[in-house]
Design an enzyme around this catalytic site. Structure first.
Site, PDB file in Angstrom:
ATOM      1  N   ARG A  38       0.714  17.252  70.831  1.00  0.00           N
ATOM      2  CA  ARG A  38       1.915  17.202  71.651  1.00  0.00           C
ATOM      3  C   ARG A  38       2.131  18.557  72.319  1.00  0.00           C
ATOM      4  NH1 ARG A  38       3.174  14.859  66.601  1.00  0.00           N
ATOM      5  NH2 ARG A  38       3.660  12.617  66.711  1.00  0.00           N
ATOM      6  N   LYS A  55       5.984  16.310  64.108  1.00  0.00           N
ATOM      7  CA  LYS A  55       7.303  15.735  63.866  1.00  0.00           C
ATOM      8  C   LYS A  55       7.576  15.665  62.374  1.00  0.00           C
ATOM      9  CE  LYS A  55       7.792  12.950  68.061  1.00  0.00           C
ATOM     10  NZ  LYS A  55       8.026  11.589  68.594  1.00  0.00           N
ATOM     11  N   HIS A 100       1.596  14.640  77.961  1.00  0.00           N
ATOM     12  CA  HIS A 100       1.486  13.450  77.124  1.00  0.00           C
ATOM     13  C   HIS A 100       0.437  12.489  77.668  1.00  0.00           C
ATOM     14  CE1 HIS A 100       3.484  12.179  73.478  1.00  0.00           C
ATOM     15  NE2 HIS A 100       3.414  10.926  73.874  1.00  0.00           N
ATOM     16  N   ARG A 153      -2.723  13.459  76.178  1.00  0.00           N
ATOM     17  CA  ARG A 153      -2.736  12.964  74.791  1.00  0.00           C
ATOM     18  C   ARG A 153      -3.139  11.492  74.762  1.00  0.00           C
ATOM     19  NH1 ARG A 153      -0.263  13.748  69.653  1.00  0.00           N
ATOM     20  NH2 ARG A 153       1.040  12.046  68.891  1.00  0.00           N
ATOM     21  N   HIS A 199       0.590  10.456  63.970  1.00  0.00           N
ATOM     22  CA  HIS A 199       1.523   9.330  63.957  1.00  0.00           C
ATOM     23  C   HIS A 199       1.879   8.961  62.520  1.00  0.00           C
ATOM     24  CE1 HIS A 199       0.107   7.801  68.157  1.00  0.00           C
ATOM     25  NE2 HIS A 199       1.044   8.713  68.251  1.00  0.00           N
ATOM     26  N   TYR A 238      -3.007   2.154  71.894  1.00  0.00           N
ATOM     27  CA  TYR A 238      -4.221   2.598  72.574  1.00  0.00           C
ATOM     28  C   TYR A 238      -5.310   1.538  72.535  1.00  0.00           C
ATOM     29  CZ  TYR A 238      -1.716   6.949  72.377  1.00  0.00           C
ATOM     30  OH  TYR A 238      -0.749   7.905  72.518  1.00  0.00           O
TER      31      TYR A 238
END
Length: 288
Positions: A139, A163, A234, A237, A260, A269
Site C-alpha cells: 500500500r 492495517k 493502488h 498493487r 489481506h 483478483y
C-alpha cells in the site's frame, strides 16, 4: 459517549485515523437522528435511519460502512451498560459493490518501469518507488513509512507495517533492488536534511515522502504509456496481484503478500484474471 467511543476505536481496536474519523461521523449522524438521546435505540430505529440514508441517495459502500460502524457502536454501548441489549446484532450487513479494478497488462507494466532516466535524484527516487510498488504490491502508506532498516538487501525483503499494525515481510526482485540502490547511493544523500530521519523515500525538502507525492509520481508515469489506464499506487498493487496469479501464484500466497486479513478480499483478483480470459476467448475463438 462519542468521545469515549473514539478512544476505544483508536486505542483498543487500533483502527486507522481515517476509519476513526468516518466512524465518529457516522455515529454523530445517528445521534442527530435520535435528537442526541441514546434512550429507545432499537432495531427499528436503526433500520429507519439506514432507510433514510438510502432514500437520500447514499452509495451502497457508504451504507455498508455505516452498518458496520453502528454494529460496532451498539456492541460497545451494550458492554458499557448504556444499552440494555445490543440491537446491532439484528442488523443485516449491507453488501458493498465490488467493481473489478483497472489493471495494467504485463506489457504496459514493463513500459511503465522501463522509461529512460537522466539520473537526477528525483528520477532515481521515482523509479525506485515505481519498481518497489509493482514488485511488492504494498500500500502507498506502507511504502511511505519505510525506513532504511526495513529493507533487507541480502534477502531481498522489506518489512512493512500494514492495517491493524500487523507486520509482514514482502519479497522483491533484482530490478527493484537495483533501482533502490541507485536512489540510496546517488540520490537520497543529496536530499538528506536534519529532519530526514531514517525514511527511505524523501521529498525534495528532505522530509519523509507523503502519499500525495507518490500518487502524482504514478499518475505522471502512466500518462507517458500509450493505452495505460489512469490509476494511482493502488492500481499498481492491483496489477501486481493480478500478474502474480496469472503467473501461477496461489491465492493464499498472494493474500500473505498483500496483507489481506481475509482471503475473500484477495479473491477479486481471480475475477480480473477470468475477465481477461473471457476477453481473449471472445477475440480468438471462431465461435465465441
Amino acid at each position: 459517549m462519542i468521545a469515549e467511543f473514539g478512544r476505544y476505536l483508536r486505542f483498543e481496536r487500533d483502527l486507522s485515523p481515517h476509519t476513526v474519523r468516518a466512524y465518529l461521523s457516522d455515529v454523530t449522524a445517528l445521534f442527530d437522528h435520535l435528537s442526541n438521546r441514546l434512550h429507545g435505540l432499537d432495531i427499528s430505529t436503526l433500520r429507519e435511519w439506514l432507510a433514510e440514508q438510502h432514500a437520500d441517495g447514499k452509495a451502497r459502500a457508504t451504507l455498508a460502512r455505516r452498518t458496520a460502524c453502528i454494529r460496532t457502536f451498539t456492541a460497545y454501548c451494550h458492554r458499557r451498560g448504556w444499552l440494555p441489549d445490543d440491537p446491532g446484532l439484528l442488523l443485516g450487513s449491507a453488501k458493498a459493490p465490488r467493481p473489478l479494478p483497472a489493471v495494467l497488462d504485463q506489457q504496459q507494466a514493463q513500459a511503465v518501469l522501463e522509461a529512460p532516466s537522466a539520473g537526477e535524484p528525483k528520477e532515481l527516487r521515482d523509479q525506485a518507488i515505481l519498481e518497489l510498488l509493482y514488485a511488492t504490491g504494498v500500500r502507498v502508506s506502507e511504502l511511505c513509512a519505510l525506513d532504511v532498516d526495513d529493507v533487507d538487501r541480502d534477502r531481498h525483503v522489506i518489512r512493512v507495517l500494514g492495517k491493524g499494525r500487523k507486520e509482514r515481510s514482502v519479497p522483491f526482485g533484482l530490478p527493484a533492488l537495483r533501482a533502490l540502490d541507485k536512489w540510496c547511493v546517488h540520490g537520497r544523500p543529496l536530499w538528506i536534511r536534519a529532519g530526514s530521519g531514517a525514511a527511505v523515500f524523501l521529498g525534495v525538502r528532505g522530509g519523509r515522502i507523503d502519499p500525495g507525492t507518490v500518487r502524482r509520481v504514478v499518475h505522471a508515469r502512466l500518462r507517458e504509456v500509450e493505452g495505460a489506464p489512469d490509476m494511482g499506487p493502488h492500481g499498481l498493487r492491483h496489477s501486481a496481484a493480478t500478474h502474480l496469479l496469472e503467473g501461477g501464484a496461489d491465492l493464499r500466497s498472494v493474500q500473505e503478500l498483500l496483507g489481506h486479513a481475509s482471503l475473500h478480499t484477495t479473491q477479486i483478483y481471480t475475477h480480473v484474471s477470468i475477465e481477461r480470459l473471457r476477453t481473449a476467448y471472445r477475440q480468438a475463438h471462431p465461435r465465441a
